[in-house]
Write a protein that holds these residues in place. Structure first.
Motif, PDB file in Angstrom:
ATOM      1  N   THR A 252       0.809  -1.225   0.000  1.00  0.00           N
ATOM      2  CA  THR A 252       0.000   0.000   0.000  1.00  0.00           C
ATOM      3  C   THR A 252       0.840   1.271   0.000  1.00  0.00           C
ATOM      4  O   THR A 252       0.318   2.361   0.202  1.00  0.00           O
ATOM      5  CB  THR A 252      -0.935   0.025   1.230  1.00  0.00           C
ATOM      6  OG1 THR A 252      -0.148  -0.170   2.405  1.00  0.00           O
ATOM      7  CG2 THR A 252      -1.990  -1.060   1.125  1.00  0.00           C
ATOM      8  N   SER A 253       2.139   1.138  -0.216  1.00  0.00           N
ATOM      9  CA  SER A 253       3.001   2.332  -0.270  1.00  0.00           C
ATOM     10  C   SER A 253       3.020   2.899  -1.677  1.00  0.00           C
ATOM     11  O   SER A 253       4.082   3.123  -2.262  1.00  0.00           O
ATOM     12  CB  SER A 253       4.416   1.975   0.192  1.00  0.00           C
ATOM     13  OG  SER A 253       4.404   1.473   1.494  1.00  0.00           O
TER      14      SER A 253
ATOM     15  N   MET B 251      13.499   5.267   7.365  1.00  0.00           N
ATOM     16  CA  MET B 251      13.315   4.036   8.131  1.00  0.00           C
ATOM     17  C   MET B 251      12.772   2.916   7.254  1.00  0.00           C
ATOM     18  O   MET B 251      11.681   3.010   6.700  1.00  0.00           O
ATOM     19  CB  MET B 251      12.356   4.289   9.279  1.00  0.00           C
ATOM     20  CG  MET B 251      12.395   3.193  10.306  1.00  0.00           C
ATOM     21  SD  MET B 251      11.949   3.825  11.901  1.00  0.00           S
ATOM     22  CE  MET B 251      11.954   2.326  12.846  1.00  0.00           C
TER      23      MET B 251
ATOM     24  N   GLY C  96      11.297   0.028   7.225  1.00  0.00           N
ATOM     25  CA  GLY C  96      10.464  -1.042   7.754  1.00  0.00           C
ATOM     26  C   GLY C  96       9.826  -1.861   6.656  1.00  0.00           C
ATOM     27  O   GLY C  96       9.479  -3.015   6.843  1.00  0.00           O
TER      28      GLY C  96
ATOM     29  N   TYR D 298      11.060   9.169   1.722  1.00  0.00           N
ATOM     30  CA  TYR D 298      10.013   8.183   1.446  1.00  0.00           C
ATOM     31  C   TYR D 298       9.323   8.376   0.091  1.00  0.00           C
ATOM     32  O   TYR D 298       8.904   7.398  -0.532  1.00  0.00           O
ATOM     33  CB  TYR D 298       8.934   8.246   2.520  1.00  0.00           C
ATOM     34  CG  TYR D 298       9.222   7.488   3.785  1.00  0.00           C
ATOM     35  CD1 TYR D 298       9.069   8.104   5.024  1.00  0.00           C
ATOM     36  CD2 TYR D 298       9.614   6.156   3.760  1.00  0.00           C
ATOM     37  CE1 TYR D 298       9.303   7.416   6.206  1.00  0.00           C
ATOM     38  CE2 TYR D 298       9.861   5.461   4.935  1.00  0.00           C
ATOM     39  CZ  TYR D 298       9.700   6.092   6.159  1.00  0.00           C
ATOM     40  OH  TYR D 298       9.935   5.415   7.317  1.00  0.00           O
TER      41      TYR D 298
ATOM     42  N   ARG E 279       3.315  10.480   3.069  1.00  0.00           N
ATOM     43  CA  ARG E 279       4.667  10.590   2.538  1.00  0.00           C
ATOM     44  C   ARG E 279       5.261   9.257   2.077  1.00  0.00           C
ATOM     45  O   ARG E 279       6.109   9.250   1.186  1.00  0.00           O
ATOM     46  CB  ARG E 279       5.601  11.222   3.572  1.00  0.00           C
ATOM     47  CG  ARG E 279       5.695  10.431   4.853  1.00  0.00           C
ATOM     48  CD  ARG E 279       6.606  11.094   5.867  1.00  0.00           C
ATOM     49  NE  ARG E 279       6.460  10.454   7.166  1.00  0.00           N
ATOM     50  CZ  ARG E 279       7.405  10.362   8.077  1.00  0.00           C
ATOM     51  NH1 ARG E 279       8.582  10.888   7.853  1.00  0.00           N
ATOM     52  NH2 ARG E 279       7.197   9.767   9.231  1.00  0.00           N
ATOM     53  N   VAL E 280       4.857   8.145   2.705  1.00  0.00           N
ATOM     54  CA  VAL E 280       5.455   6.867   2.306  1.00  0.00           C
ATOM     55  C   VAL E 280       4.910   6.465   0.945  1.00  0.00           C
ATOM     56  O   VAL E 280       3.729   6.174   0.801  1.00  0.00           O
ATOM     57  CB  VAL E 280       5.177   5.758   3.345  1.00  0.00           C
ATOM     58  CG1 VAL E 280       5.850   4.462   2.908  1.00  0.00           C
ATOM     59  CG2 VAL E 280       5.692   6.176   4.711  1.00  0.00           C
TER      60      VAL E 280
END
Lengths: 134, 1001
Positions: free
Chosen positions: B340-341, B889, B891, B856, B820-821
């Motif tokens: 979903t990014s 980050m 993740g 991101y 933002r991601v």
């Protein structure tokens, strides 16, 4: 059916209660974590296994089963904490959802509380006898 | 009985055992965080004969062995001096940053005016910095208003302050649980509060603030106690103003925020005598505010705003497209891509017209006439068509003083190839107070037919450079040591002034025609001066007469598309790179970018775009789904990688000062195993791993433009142990317009790095104040690219001169927190080069930044970590950047895919576990291109580390020794003890069970 409950002690009911609560917690965990795409299978499987073993312990005379159930619950609990550790770090910095998007804090906290209760109940049942003398 | 008891004990102890083991596993996995928190290490540099020469970066505070890697001893006197100087520095910076916007003579307060009432909830909840993530500082012992003002001899009404302290209203953002301004309603004021005004009525000082921080943008969508823009005053705040006007003769408003609040009616309200802007104070910077109010210690305002303060902040063109926008077919997109990014996007439809470049350009056109400059489109505060006077609060670069200054343009000299101008300006104090002033050099390039034909947008005015004076004294006080005037020299680099033409020349151009340099207290005054030089007056619609004497012009005979077509840093050709970021390349004609040729193109909000099939494929950013080679052919001719070589036995420290292509690097890199290489790249969440094969110790980094976390051990400030993260907001630091102070901020961060043994700091923040609503404006610098360039160059240089690797973030185009991601960022090439990337340019070149944290979002549809145009074309190619490129980050490896990212140019993952390292190592076993990319990534990472304070104490006597930190020993001991007890319980239980069985049998 009456025979199932005939000579059960408080300890047995603690075991049954832990199993029922464990099953409920497992179901809630499954629904929640799948919906937010943060499902950790091992957490669910161990919790469910513990509930099954705890229920079997209530039904049978096998007295080590409460111990096995406790082990399952405890491992599930610890793994769940480990899986959610990053989420609590984000809570501390007030930045939500950076790489944990979708996680709902209050649901996670509730699940952990329920799991903790399940572990405690199962431990208590291990201290008590499971059957009245017949 | 025994059996039951031991079954129970076994169960209880088993649960305890599981928790102990689980805790051990978590702490081991996060061992770097634990070491950072406890100050322990797992590798230490042992050097019994440390030489002075091996200490490359020395602290000016800690001389007694701080740089000894083992002892790190220091005295309490040294630590006290260190803290004292930092606190003085914070006050100094805030003293030069806090900006006076309006003053009708009410300020400075006289010596008799010592009793003031602070109004507004924010007076008890000051804005020290951001409120989330890396925007935060340690505010536990931050100075409160009454204590701060007492240092200036001011007494703050305790009744009112106590009342506000008892309130629970708090400003908040939508992302943190509900957008709220959080002002206390006047209706809630008890009678004793209003009755106390009479005793403290020398002035009302009203504080308004706004929230913001990492993950927390402000909103235009209304909230719990406001409608529309969160940056406009709500009714409760207006009520406070009215309360103050009714009860006090002097009303001073302090806008204590890093996001420009809409000035609204305050500007022209005669009942408001003064308006002051103050960014995040830091732990003690509020003392400067008190001293400025009454000129204590001669403190005088000299700050200038580094953003535009409009009447209504929602009038910013960028604000029309600064929100959470998802594709209309978002589900289709995420189903195809598998994560979903990829759902959000933003169209930077304003082009180059960010902040003052919009307001001032439209103003000039309204004076010149035409281009629909005075149409109603984009008018927010104007009654009949757009009017600058009605839309503008306080223009960019504006700031007042208690004194007055006369600027005289003395001379403009050009260098040999006319690419730089040296401008001399005399500044004279013509008032009655000592103070500093800022010489601002402004520039105008003509907007030509060529520009209109080729879509080259042209701001009417842009900042070229600036310098701040030293303290200048009134003529009556002047002597040899107290100068009344100063000649300031400003070096203007025309590379920062030229325009980018992506259509015609496809490079930087200098237009033919008349160009202007101008002086001014802000963009607007400078533009009025230029208009005056062109012969315009208030009769033509100017809002004030300009001064043509403050202007110098020069002629360019023909369009120059050659001089600036090569990079000033590398000499390489400069041409278009970001065509894919133009949304019209994908969705032809769906977006209209704002153009000066017609102001009715003021942006509309693009919130219903549909991603085409082609776009969805691009969004995937995976080799599997796109079929792209994300190495872009870079390694085709690179030699095969060698692992684990023993031909050389170099230590990393031997490469210090060596060029990146020095042959010694090949020997060192050959010593690495594949696993070593994967670890060097894969683990970078605040630390890098020790690598034995090249004698590299582990290193530690810190996060945030507000500095490192940590504690200055043993030091007490304001009642408690003070942390290191105590600085003002970076935004506030920029508003000093003082390059020396900006450099010194970097210097102090460097001292912090030495004290804490940290090698890199993820700072400064270099993204743009694209819109006033971004939650992280406190961490960033300005809406202007050149101001950002100069600021970042200074701060980064201060850091790198002390051996601290500046790692500015978030590279790049991370100008909002919403979505933002994976945010697909669409913009024009001209905007990218002239404005958004300009601050980065300063950081990487003159600032010598050795690292950067990539962002991101995406360049167009391509994740930044896989953007060939940004990472290879611009960063390595045009800028010549040699340092490391860290991810944000990491993740989600589903989006920030390690294999593709490393092949493109990412060199380090912001990750604290081994996931990325394991993925890279496994994939590289069968992918020689990846092996080569990993080798280059390792080279860049090690290059930065070896040229940093990580090499302090490294010479031929140094050894890296592995140690087990005490907490790991304690955990192991705990686990062993718990296991033994558990085993005992199990054994007793088993024996009891068997005995019971036998007795029954």
């Amino acid at each position: 059916m009456k025979g199932l409950f005939r000579d059960r002690t408080l300890g047995a009911y603690f075991s049954l209660g832990a199993a029922c609560l464990g099953l409920l917690t497992a179901i809630v965990y499954l629904i929640y974590s799948v919906s937010v795409k943060l499902f950790a299978p091992v957490v669910f499987v161990l919790l469910l296994l513990g509930a099954i073993v705890g229920a079997v312990a209530f039904v049978t005379r096998e007295r080590t089963l409460p111990l096995v159930a406790t082990a399952c619950y405890a491992f599930s609990f610890a793994l769940h904490i480990s899986d959610r550790a990053l989420m609590f770090a984000h809570m501390a910095t007030n930045v939500y959802g950076m790489s944990e998007r979708g996680a709902i804090l209050w649901v996670v906290v509730l699940l952990l509380i329920l799991q903790c209760i399940v572990v405690i109940a199962s431990v208590i049942s291990c201290f008590m006898k499971q059957r009245n003398a017949s | 009985m025994l059996k039951k008891i031991f079954r129970g004990l076994t169960a209880a102890w088993l649960a305890f055992f599981v928790l102990c083991v689980g805790m051990t596993a978590i702490l081991y996995q996060s061992h770097h965080y634990v070491n950072d928190f406890l100050g322990t290490k797992e590798t230490v540099i042992k050097n019994d004969n440390i030489t002075e020469e091996s200490v490359h970066y020395k602290s000016n505070y800690f001389k007694n062995g701080l740089y000894n890697p083992e002892t790190r001893a220091y005295t309490n006197e040294e630590a006290a001096k260190y803290l004292e100087d930092k606190l003085d520095f914070i006050e100094e910076v805030m003293g030069e940053s806090i900006t006076l916007l309006k003053n009708d003579g009410a300020l400075p307060l006289s010596a008799e005016e010592t009793k003031v009432t602070a109004l507004g909830r924010a007076s008890a909840d000051l804005h020290y910095c951001g409120t989330s993530g890396s925007s935060m500082i340690a505010t536990t012992y931050a100075l409160k208003l009454d204590a701060a003002f007492s240092e200036a001899g001011l007494t703050v009404n305790p009744v009112a302050l106590s009342f506000y302290n008892s309130r629970t209203e708090k400003s908040n953002t939508a992302a943190s649980g509900g957008a709220r301004i959080g002002e206390t309603p006047v209706s809630a004021y008890p009678s004793d509060v209003t009755a106390s005004f009479a005793q403290y009525n020398d002035a009302a000082v009203i504080f308004f603030t706004r929230p913001g921080g990492e993950g927390n943008d402000l909103t235009l969508e209304g909230g719990e106690d406001f409608s529309g823009s969160q940056l406009n005053l709500n009714q409760d705040e207006k009520d406070v103003l009215e309360l103050a006007k009714r009860n006090f003769d002097k009303v001073i408003v302090v806008l204590n925020t890093d996001n420009p609040i809409g000035i609204g009616e305050m500007k022209d309200d005669p009942g408001i005598n003064a308006i002051i802007w103050a960014g995040g104070f830091g732990i003690n910077g509020v003392t400067a505010l008190g001293k400025l109010l009454n000129n204590t210690d001669g403190m005088n305002f000299s700050g200038k705003v580094n953003d535009t303060w409009a009447i209504d902040s929602a009038s910013s063109p960028a604000a029309q497209n600064a929100g959470y926008y998802t594709w209309t077919n978002a589900e289709e997109v995420s189903d195809y891509i598998g994560h979903t990014s990829c759902l959000t996007y933003v169209v930077n439809a304003e082009g180059i017209y960010i902040g003052y470049k919009y307001y001032e350009t439209r103003y000039e056109d309204s004076v010149l006439g035409g281009r629909n400059a005075d149409s109603t489109t984009g008018a927010f505060a104007s009654e009949n068509g757009w009017s600058y006077a009605e839309e503008m609060g306080y223009p960019f670069g504006f700031g007042m003083s208690y004194t007055t200054f006369l600027h005289t343009l003395k001379d403009v000299k050009w260098n040999d190839d006319n690419t730089a101008a040296t401008i001399e300006v005399e500044v004279r104090n013509t008032g009655n107070y000592a103070g500093k002033d800022v010489v601002q050099i402004w520039y105008q390039s003509p907007y030509t037919d060529y520009d209109r034909t080729h879509g080259v947008e042209k701001a009417a005015i842009q900042l070229a450079d600036y310098e701040k004076t030293s303290v200048l004294y009134p003529a009556s006080e002047a002597d040899e040591t107290h100068p009344n005037s100063q000649t300031v020299t400003v070096e203007v680099d025309m590379h920062n002034c030229v325009s980018y033409d992506s259509d015609g020349s496809k490079t930087w151009i200098l237009d033919a025609g008349t160009h202007y340099f101008a002086l001014g207290n802000g963009a607007h005054e400078a533009l009025n001066n230029i208009l005056a030089a062109k012969g315009y007056t208030t009769d033509n619609g100017m809002d004030a007469e300009g001064n043509a004497d403050m202007v110098a012009s020069f002629e360019v005979e023909t369009l120059d598309a050659d001089t600036y077509s090569v990079s000033r840093w590398t000499g390489g050709a400069v041409t278009n790179l970001f065509g894919d970021a133009d949304v019209n390349e994908w969705l032809d004609g769906q977006v209209t970018y704002l153009t000066r040729s017609d102001w009715t193109t003021f942006p509309k909000t693009y919130d219903n775009l549909t991603a085409s099939e082609e776009m969805i494929r691009e969004l995937a950013c995976s080799e599997e789904l796109t079929g792209y080679d994300y190495s872009y052919g870079k390694y085709t001719d690179a030699p095969e990688v060698i692992y684990g070589s023993h031909d050389t036995n170099y230590s990393l420290s031997m490469l210090r000062g060596k060029a990146l292509d020095d042959p010694m690097w090949e020997g060192l890199l050959n010593q690495l195993s594949l696993r070593d290489t994967a670890l060097i790249i894969g683990v970078g969440n605040g630390f890098t791993e020790a690598i034995d094969s090249i004698y590299k110790s582990e290193t530690y980094d810190g996060d945030g433009p507000t500095g490192f976390s940590g504690t200055i051990v043993g030091q007490v400030y304001n009642g408690g142990k003070v942390g290191v993260k105590i600085y003002f907001s970076q935004n506030a630091s920029c508003a000093t317009w003082n390059k020396e102070l900006q450099y010194r901020f970097g210097y102090f961060l460097g001292e912090d790095g030495l004290f804490l043994s940290k090698t890199s700091l993820w700072a400064p923040g270099a993204d743009l104040h694209r819109s006033p609503f971004s939650g992280r404006n406190a961490e960033y610098v300005s809406e202007d690219g050149v101001l950002g360039f100069e600021y970042l160059a200074q701060q980064c240089k201060g850091m790198s001169d002390m051996g601290l690797i500046p790692c500015p973030k978030h590279f790049a185009f991370n100008d909002q927190e919403n979505g933002r991601v994976g945010l697909a960022n669409f913009f024009t090439e001209q905007y990218a080069r002239e404005i958004n990337l300009r601050p980065w340019e300063g950081a990487f070149t003159e600032g010598h930044a050795g690292g950067t944290m990539s962002a991101y979002p995406r360049i167009g549809l391509t994740y930044i970590g896989m953007s060939n145009s940004l990472l290879n074309g611009w960063l390595r190619g045009e800028i010549g950047f040699k340092g490391y490129v860290l991810t944000d980050m990491a993740g989600s490896s589903a989006y920030m895919r390690p294999v593709e990212s490393v092949k493109c140019g990412v060199t380090l993952f912001d990750n604290n576990n081994l996931d990325q390292a394991n993925i890279l190592e496994a994939a590289a076993k069968t992918d020689t291109t990846l092996q080569k990319a990993m080798r280059e990534a390792a080279r860049h990472n090690l290059y930065s580390i070896v040229n940093s304070n990580a090499m302090n104490g490294f010479d031929e006597n140094a050894q890296i020794v592995s140690v087990l930190p005490w907490w790991k020993s304690a955990l192991i001991a705990l686990d062993v003890c718990v296991s033994v007890v558990l085993a005992a319980f199990v054994a007793v239980y088993a024996v009891a069970a068997v005995k019971e069985k036998h007795s029954k049998g």
